[in-house]
Design an enzyme around this catalytic site. Structure first.
Site, PDB file in Angstrom:
ATOM      1  N   HIS A 179       0.882  -1.179   0.090  1.00  0.00           N
ATOM      2  CA  HIS A 179      -0.032   0.091  -0.156  1.00  0.00           C
ATOM      3  C   HIS A 179       0.916   1.304   0.203  1.00  0.00           C
ATOM      4  O   HIS A 179       2.260   0.957   0.030  1.00  0.00           O
ATOM      5  CB  HIS A 179      -0.864  -0.106   1.322  1.00  0.00           C
ATOM      6  CG  HIS A 179      -0.273  -0.046   2.469  1.00  0.00           C
ATOM      7  ND1 HIS A 179       0.437  -0.982   3.077  1.00  0.00           N
ATOM      8  CD2 HIS A 179      -0.412   0.851   3.389  1.00  0.00           C
ATOM      9  CE1 HIS A 179       0.759  -0.508   4.366  1.00  0.00           C
ATOM     10  NE2 HIS A 179       0.224   0.346   4.694  1.00  0.00           N
ATOM     11  N   HIS A 231       1.228   3.986   2.073  1.00  0.00           N
ATOM     12  CA  HIS A 231       1.916   4.685   3.002  1.00  0.00           C
ATOM     13  C   HIS A 231       3.376   5.084   3.219  1.00  0.00           C
ATOM     14  O   HIS A 231       4.034   3.887   2.649  1.00  0.00           O
ATOM     15  CB  HIS A 231       1.599   4.052   4.301  1.00  0.00           C
ATOM     16  CG  HIS A 231      -0.151   4.358   5.012  1.00  0.00           C
ATOM     17  ND1 HIS A 231      -0.721   3.527   5.929  1.00  0.00           N
ATOM     18  CD2 HIS A 231      -0.839   5.242   4.367  1.00  0.00           C
ATOM     19  CE1 HIS A 231      -1.880   4.042   5.931  1.00  0.00           C
ATOM     20  NE2 HIS A 231      -2.028   5.140   5.045  1.00  0.00           N
ATOM     21  N   ASP A 289       5.672   4.853   5.119  1.00  0.00           N
ATOM     22  CA  ASP A 289       6.807   3.685   5.862  1.00  0.00           C
ATOM     23  C   ASP A 289       6.675   2.676   4.956  1.00  0.00           C
ATOM     24  O   ASP A 289       7.415   1.699   5.400  1.00  0.00           O
ATOM     25  CB  ASP A 289       6.331   3.565   7.280  1.00  0.00           C
ATOM     26  CG  ASP A 289       4.918   3.097   7.645  1.00  0.00           C
ATOM     27  OD1 ASP A 289       4.088   3.519   6.841  1.00  0.00           O
ATOM     28  OD2 ASP A 289       4.785   2.510   8.626  1.00  0.00           O
ATOM     29  N   HIS A 290       5.843   2.616   3.895  1.00  0.00           N
ATOM     30  CA  HIS A 290       6.002   1.181   3.109  1.00  0.00           C
ATOM     31  C   HIS A 290       6.570   1.537   1.637  1.00  0.00           C
ATOM     32  O   HIS A 290       6.880   0.473   0.914  1.00  0.00           O
ATOM     33  CB  HIS A 290       4.613   0.568   2.936  1.00  0.00           C
ATOM     34  CG  HIS A 290       3.973   0.079   4.319  1.00  0.00           C
ATOM     35  ND1 HIS A 290       4.060  -1.179   4.661  1.00  0.00           N
ATOM     36  CD2 HIS A 290       3.710   0.695   5.639  1.00  0.00           C
ATOM     37  CE1 HIS A 290       3.691  -1.330   5.757  1.00  0.00           C
ATOM     38  NE2 HIS A 290       3.444  -0.329   6.337  1.00  0.00           N
ATOM     39  N   HIS A 316      -7.331  -1.006   5.752  1.00  0.00           N
ATOM     40  CA  HIS A 316      -6.579   0.014   6.435  1.00  0.00           C
ATOM     41  C   HIS A 316      -6.213   1.148   5.246  1.00  0.00           C
ATOM     42  O   HIS A 316      -6.078   2.381   5.625  1.00  0.00           O
ATOM     43  CB  HIS A 316      -5.202  -0.712   6.545  1.00  0.00           C
ATOM     44  CG  HIS A 316      -3.995  -0.092   6.856  1.00  0.00           C
ATOM     45  ND1 HIS A 316      -3.767   0.594   8.238  1.00  0.00           N
ATOM     46  CD2 HIS A 316      -2.580   0.332   6.222  1.00  0.00           C
ATOM     47  CE1 HIS A 316      -2.866   1.255   8.419  1.00  0.00           C
ATOM     48  NE2 HIS A 316      -2.047   1.321   7.260  1.00  0.00           N
ATOM     49  N   ASP A 375      -0.316  -3.952   6.454  1.00  0.00           N
ATOM     50  CA  ASP A 375      -0.654  -3.604   7.476  1.00  0.00           C
ATOM     51  C   ASP A 375      -2.481  -3.967   7.425  1.00  0.00           C
ATOM     52  O   ASP A 375      -3.073  -3.416   8.239  1.00  0.00           O
ATOM     53  CB  ASP A 375      -0.662  -2.082   7.444  1.00  0.00           C
ATOM     54  CG  ASP A 375       0.671  -1.695   7.888  1.00  0.00           C
ATOM     55  OD1 ASP A 375       1.332  -2.375   8.135  1.00  0.00           O
ATOM     56  OD2 ASP A 375       0.884  -0.248   8.002  1.00  0.00           O
ATOM     57  N   HIS A 401       4.758  -4.669  11.011  1.00  0.00           N
ATOM     58  CA  HIS A 401       5.256  -4.162  12.352  1.00  0.00           C
ATOM     59  C   HIS A 401       4.987  -4.891  13.577  1.00  0.00           C
ATOM     60  O   HIS A 401       4.496  -6.117  13.560  1.00  0.00           O
ATOM     61  CB  HIS A 401       4.241  -2.962  12.531  1.00  0.00           C
ATOM     62  CG  HIS A 401       4.084  -1.962  11.490  1.00  0.00           C
ATOM     63  ND1 HIS A 401       4.826  -0.954  11.769  1.00  0.00           N
ATOM     64  CD2 HIS A 401       3.203  -1.867  10.412  1.00  0.00           C
ATOM     65  CE1 HIS A 401       4.657  -0.016  10.732  1.00  0.00           C
ATOM     66  NE2 HIS A 401       3.615  -0.512  10.041  1.00  0.00           N
TER      67      HIS A 401
END
Length: 242
Positions: free
Chosen positions: A57, A59, A61-62, A115, A134, A172
């Protein structure tokens, strides 16, 4: 059985980087790119040449390391194609039921909104693994930033319908905080109590609680059990009978 290798390592504050390597073809995939520099260091330490990125996805941090790794290694980037412009450097836009080859091994894509609206997961049957980003965590699930509870429930169903020994690689280390909530709603379940004790011991030893498995999450994840009143009742009846 394939000889695919999976290497998981911590990065950022609570993310996991994940590398998947196929020795036969020499291909190496990074599942998302939380930290491009750390991913490059881990590849070098393993002696693996990074060939591709599989984004779950959008985001940051990805996807934050996408362009640095693409510029450095010329990697192919696979990711969700449902929403344009969100995945930096994307080459292959994927959706429900799409497949692509990782060496001689097919990778199946499932759409798992909740998410985010475009979230996808990658199922690599040859390795007995699904990379779930996530969508699902050990004892939990991702926050509903864009999707609906109904979408997340359907997404859970797709993942937890995979073979029970499938390893689920989430992104995570949230397990102990998830455990607090799980115990607050299902604390009378012996399966959950046993799992939490195991995870607490693992974290005390500095070990990751990722991956989990389909079988474990079906028995312990409160968001799955909440929609399965019959199964939840059966487990509580078994406890009362002992």
């Amino acid at each position: 059985m394939s000889n695919i290798q999976i290497h998981l390592f911590p990065c950022l504050s609570d993310n996991y980087g994940i590398l998947v390597h196929d020795p036969d073809s020499g291909r190496t995939a990074s599942i998302d790119t939380p930290d491009g520099e750390e991913i490059a260091r881990q590849c070098a330490a393993k002696g693996w040449a990074l060939t591709e990125i599989w984004n779950t996805h959008w985001h940051p941090d990805h996807t934050g390391g996408n362009m640095g790794l693409k510029d450095r290694f010329g990697v192919q980037i696979y990711g969700p194609g449902r929403i344009e412009g969100r995945i930096p450097g994307i080459d292959s836009k994927l959706g429900e039921g799409d497949t692509f080859d990782f060496g001689a091994h097919p990778v199946r894509v499932m759409e798992t909104p909740g998410h985010t609206t475009e979230h996808i997961v990658f199922y690599l049957e040859a390795a007995g693994a699904c990379f779930v980003g996530d969508t699902l965590f050990t004892l939990g699930c991702g926050r509903l930033f864009e999707g609906t509870p109904e979408q997340m429930w359907d997404s859970f169903g797709k993942i937890l319908s995979l073979p029970e020994d499938t390893e689920l690689y989430c992104a995570h280390e949230y397990t102990l905080s998830n455990a607090k909530f799980a115990l607050s709603v299902d604390g009378d379940l012996s399966d959950l109590q046993d799992a939490v004790a195991t995870y607490e011991a693992m974290r005390e030893r500095g070990e990751p609680t990722v991956p989990t498995t389909v079988a474990v999450e079906r028995k312990t994840n409160p968001f799955w059990l909440a929609g399965n009143a019959e199964e939840l009742g059966r487990r509580r009846a078994l406890k009362d009978a002992t």
